[in-house]
Scaffold this motif. Structure first.
Motif, PDB file in Angstrom:
ATOM      1  N   THR A 198       0.831  -1.209   0.000  1.00  0.00           N
ATOM      2  CA  THR A 198       0.000   0.000   0.000  1.00  0.00           C
ATOM      3  C   THR A 198       0.862   1.254   0.000  1.00  0.00           C
ATOM      4  O   THR A 198       0.615   2.196  -0.769  1.00  0.00           O
ATOM      5  CB  THR A 198      -0.934  -0.005   1.224  1.00  0.00           C
ATOM      6  OG1 THR A 198      -1.802  -1.139   1.143  1.00  0.00           O
ATOM      7  CG2 THR A 198      -1.762   1.263   1.295  1.00  0.00           C
ATOM      8  N   HIS A 203      -1.109   3.637  -2.714  1.00  0.00           N
ATOM      9  CA  HIS A 203      -2.540   3.368  -2.581  1.00  0.00           C
ATOM     10  C   HIS A 203      -3.105   4.108  -1.363  1.00  0.00           C
ATOM     11  O   HIS A 203      -3.565   3.502  -0.400  1.00  0.00           O
ATOM     12  CB  HIS A 203      -2.784   1.869  -2.482  1.00  0.00           C
ATOM     13  CG  HIS A 203      -2.427   1.124  -3.716  1.00  0.00           C
ATOM     14  ND1 HIS A 203      -2.296  -0.243  -3.776  1.00  0.00           N
ATOM     15  CD2 HIS A 203      -2.156   1.558  -4.983  1.00  0.00           C
ATOM     16  CE1 HIS A 203      -1.971  -0.622  -5.007  1.00  0.00           C
ATOM     17  NE2 HIS A 203      -1.873   0.452  -5.752  1.00  0.00           N
ATOM     18  N   ASN A 234      -4.705  -7.121  -1.797  1.00  0.00           N
ATOM     19  CA  ASN A 234      -4.526  -5.703  -1.492  1.00  0.00           C
ATOM     20  C   ASN A 234      -5.834  -4.941  -1.676  1.00  0.00           C
ATOM     21  O   ASN A 234      -6.145  -4.013  -0.931  1.00  0.00           O
ATOM     22  CB  ASN A 234      -3.423  -5.090  -2.355  1.00  0.00           C
ATOM     23  CG  ASN A 234      -2.981  -3.715  -1.858  1.00  0.00           C
ATOM     24  OD1 ASN A 234      -3.094  -2.719  -2.557  1.00  0.00           O
ATOM     25  ND2 ASN A 234      -2.487  -3.643  -0.628  1.00  0.00           N
ATOM     26  N   LEU A 238      -7.869  -2.945   1.388  1.00  0.00           N
ATOM     27  CA  LEU A 238      -8.235  -1.533   1.314  1.00  0.00           C
ATOM     28  C   LEU A 238      -9.720  -1.298   1.075  1.00  0.00           C
ATOM     29  O   LEU A 238     -10.187  -0.162   1.186  1.00  0.00           O
ATOM     30  CB  LEU A 238      -7.426  -0.857   0.204  1.00  0.00           C
ATOM     31  CG  LEU A 238      -5.915  -0.816   0.433  1.00  0.00           C
ATOM     32  CD1 LEU A 238      -5.197  -0.379  -0.839  1.00  0.00           C
ATOM     33  CD2 LEU A 238      -5.566   0.118   1.588  1.00  0.00           C
TER      34      LEU A 238
END
Length: 576
Positions: A198, A203, A234, A238
């Motif tokens: 991340t 991100h 991922n 998120l």
């Protein structure tokens, strides 16, 4: 953040129940059938599967996941995590005439993991039932079609008692230099590496909002670490949306990947270097004209040697579609570190260390590409493994890594675990994981030069096969990018010359009339660039050189095939 991905899924299902978690392009085409699953639906299905596993007392056991491409794998994988069952992603055999590599790998996974159950979908379950008549490995296993598990079982789901040290899944390595081993990835490893990914890929909440939650488009196989940890997990970490397609659909028509990026406009997408080469091979001016790649922020490139020539050509070809060179994102990782170790900086062009080749373009194309900086919390050193000492900046040695992302070890393999995961430097108690990869650090960036076990020492000089392979492929356009293997053989008993280098390269079939010329050009390029006289050049048909299931060249297997005379060259080899 959350304690595990099980917590992440529960939270997203509560906070954004109707948001699409994953969509799947059934035909690979953006105009074809699209399946999608919301966070609420995904949580419900994974809990139903989890409850089925819990009802049978399978907590702590291993479950092999054999699914065709699609969304059901994700529900099965998360069902295992939500039950405290150790998932073992595998390659599903297809049809009665099974792919030999898939069947061999499946048998190894069953034996090595000591699995008790196979999770699959309708077609695979039927295939396995037929195979069970001839494969005793399947006889004692329960095989369940998870699509047949009723939704109402989710009501009996019990949240498992997970800790950071609990094993989440076994990621079997690709076996490019050895037999595959099951890497024990814990829930703590997963959460730490998702944090690293991340941060390194930018991100951020702001980026996610700017891209309306569209984070990934991916064709990567989900049974491999890159395809699983990056686009699938991922996105779950998120709470974003990812678009998936079958690897086979991409291989059949690479432009499907680019058209999906153009339509869904994700922040991040990528794959190994060969994926970019396939796009370059099949592109047309009409395709470029119809694409919009301007919002593609992170085009990650890893899992195999990253070629500077590929980056340059991809930029030149697709800049008319809005692709920016600074979107190229070289990165480095391995299953033993869960996935990512280092990565580039978002919106910064890749760094290169130029090679000593004639002409500016030749130097750039043969350059070593930086794999970026180590992720936060990643302690990366370049070590002399025999002296157990760190090496000065710019000097090549083995890459050692220490971090919370480094896996627990290899499943049921104490000796290999001790050799790989318990390395220490002289006078330092820190435990490092030996990657087996060679590289150097310069200005805080990591440059990969090759594999320790692939290193060739000829006349007292070190030669990395990747360097020779790049040079060979530059000799003639008929040589297929990423489809060349170099290795050394003992020529002493034949020629009194000791270790000598062999180049095996796949060549376009229509070049059959130019074989002698191509072999001569390869010899000349290697001689001029590396000062080596080749023992042999073998040109083969496409698909001949052995590769792992993730596309890495198997140099040892190629060497064994060469010595065994089973390579089937297009023309007679040109032995020196």
């Amino acid at each position: 953040m959350y304690g595990s991905l099980v917590d992440s899924l529960s939270s997203h299902a509560a906070l954004r129940p109707e948001q699409t978690a994953y969509r799947y392009l059934v035909t690979g085409d953006i105009g074809g059938e699209v399946q999608d699953v919301s966070y609420a639906r995904l949580a419900h299905r994974s809990r139903a599967i989890s409850a089925w596993l819990q009802e049978r007392g399978l907590e702590g056991s291993r479950a092999i996941l054999l699914y065709p491409p699609g969304l059901e794998f994700i529900a099965g994988f998360l069902g295992c995590l939500s039950a405290g069952v150790i998932a073992v992603p595998g390659v599903a055999p297809q049809g009665r005439s099974q792919n030999h590599r898939a069947v061999t790998r499946m048998k190894r996974l069953i034996s090595d993991s000591n699995a008790e159950v196979i999770l699959s979908s309708r077609g695979v379950a039927a295939t396995l039932s037929v195979m069970g008549e001839s494969l005793p490995e399947l006889a004692e296993l329960t095989c369940v079609d998870t699509e047949e598990i009723p939704d109402d079982m989710a009501a009996s789901w019990r949240k498992p008692d997970l800790t950071a040290d609990s094993v989440a899944f076994l990621q079997y390595t690709s076996g490019s230099t050895s037999a595959p081993r099951g890497v024990m990835v814990t829930h703590g490893n997963l959460m730490d590496n998702e944090r690293v990914l991340t941060e390194r890929m930018g991100h951020t909440p702001e980026a996610i909002s700017e891209y309306d939650n569209e984070l990934f488009v991916s064709w990567l196989p989900v049974y491999h670490d890159m395809g699983l940890i990056l686009p699938v997990l991922n996105s779950l970490y998120l709470g974003t949306t990812t678009t998936l397609m079958s690897p086979l659909h991409f291989l059949q028509k690479p432009d499907r990947w680019l058209t999906a990026i153009s339509k869904y406009r994700p922040h991040t997408s990528g794959g190994p270097n060969f994926g970019y080469e396939l796009c370059l091979r099949d592109t047309t001016p009409e395709l470029v004209e119809g694409l919009d790649l301007s919002r593609w922020r992170v085009a990650f490139n890893g899992a195999e040697p990253i070629r500077a020539a590929t980056l340059r050509r991809f930029t030149e070809t697709f800049k008319a579609a809005g692709f920016r060179h600074e979107a190229h994102y070289p990165c480095y990782g391995l299953a033993e570190a869960t996935l990512m170790v280092s990565g580039g900086s978002v919106s910064v062009p890749p760094s290169l260390v130029e090679a000593a080749q004639e002409g500016p373009r030749a130097a750039m194309d043969a350059a070593i590409v930086s794999s970026g900086q180590a992720g936060p919390g990643m302690n990366v050193v370049i070590a002399d493994p025999e002296l157990r000492m760190t090496l000065p900046e710019g000097e090549t040695g083995e890459i050692w890594v220490a971090s919370e992302s480094v896996a627990k070890g290899y499943w049921r393999n104490t000796i290999a675990t001790r050799e790989t995961f318990r390395a220490t430097l002289e006078g330092d108690s820190t435990r490092f994981m030996r990657t087996g990869d060679l590289g150097f650090l310069r200005g805080g960036e990591l440059f990969i030069t090759g594999r320790l076990k692939d290193l060739m020492v000829i006349d007292g000089r070190n030669h990395y096969p990747q360097d020779l392979e790049i040079s060979a492929e530059m000799a003639h356009p008929a040589l297929r990018p990423g489809c060349t293997a170099t290795f050394s053989v003992d020529a002493g008993k034949h020629a009194g010359e000791g270790e000598q280098v062999v180049v095996v390269a796949e060549v376009a079939p229509e070049s059959a009339d130019d074989l002698e010329k191509i072999m001569g050009l390869v010899r000349g390029m290697i001689g001029e660039t590396h000062g080596l006289t080749l023992h042999d050049v073998v040109l083969t048909l496409p698909g001949t050189i052995p590769k792992t299931s993730s596309g890495k060249i198997q140099r040892r297997a190629t060497r064994a095939a060469y010595l065994g005379g089973t390579l089937s060259p297009v023309g007679a080899s040109a032995t020196a």
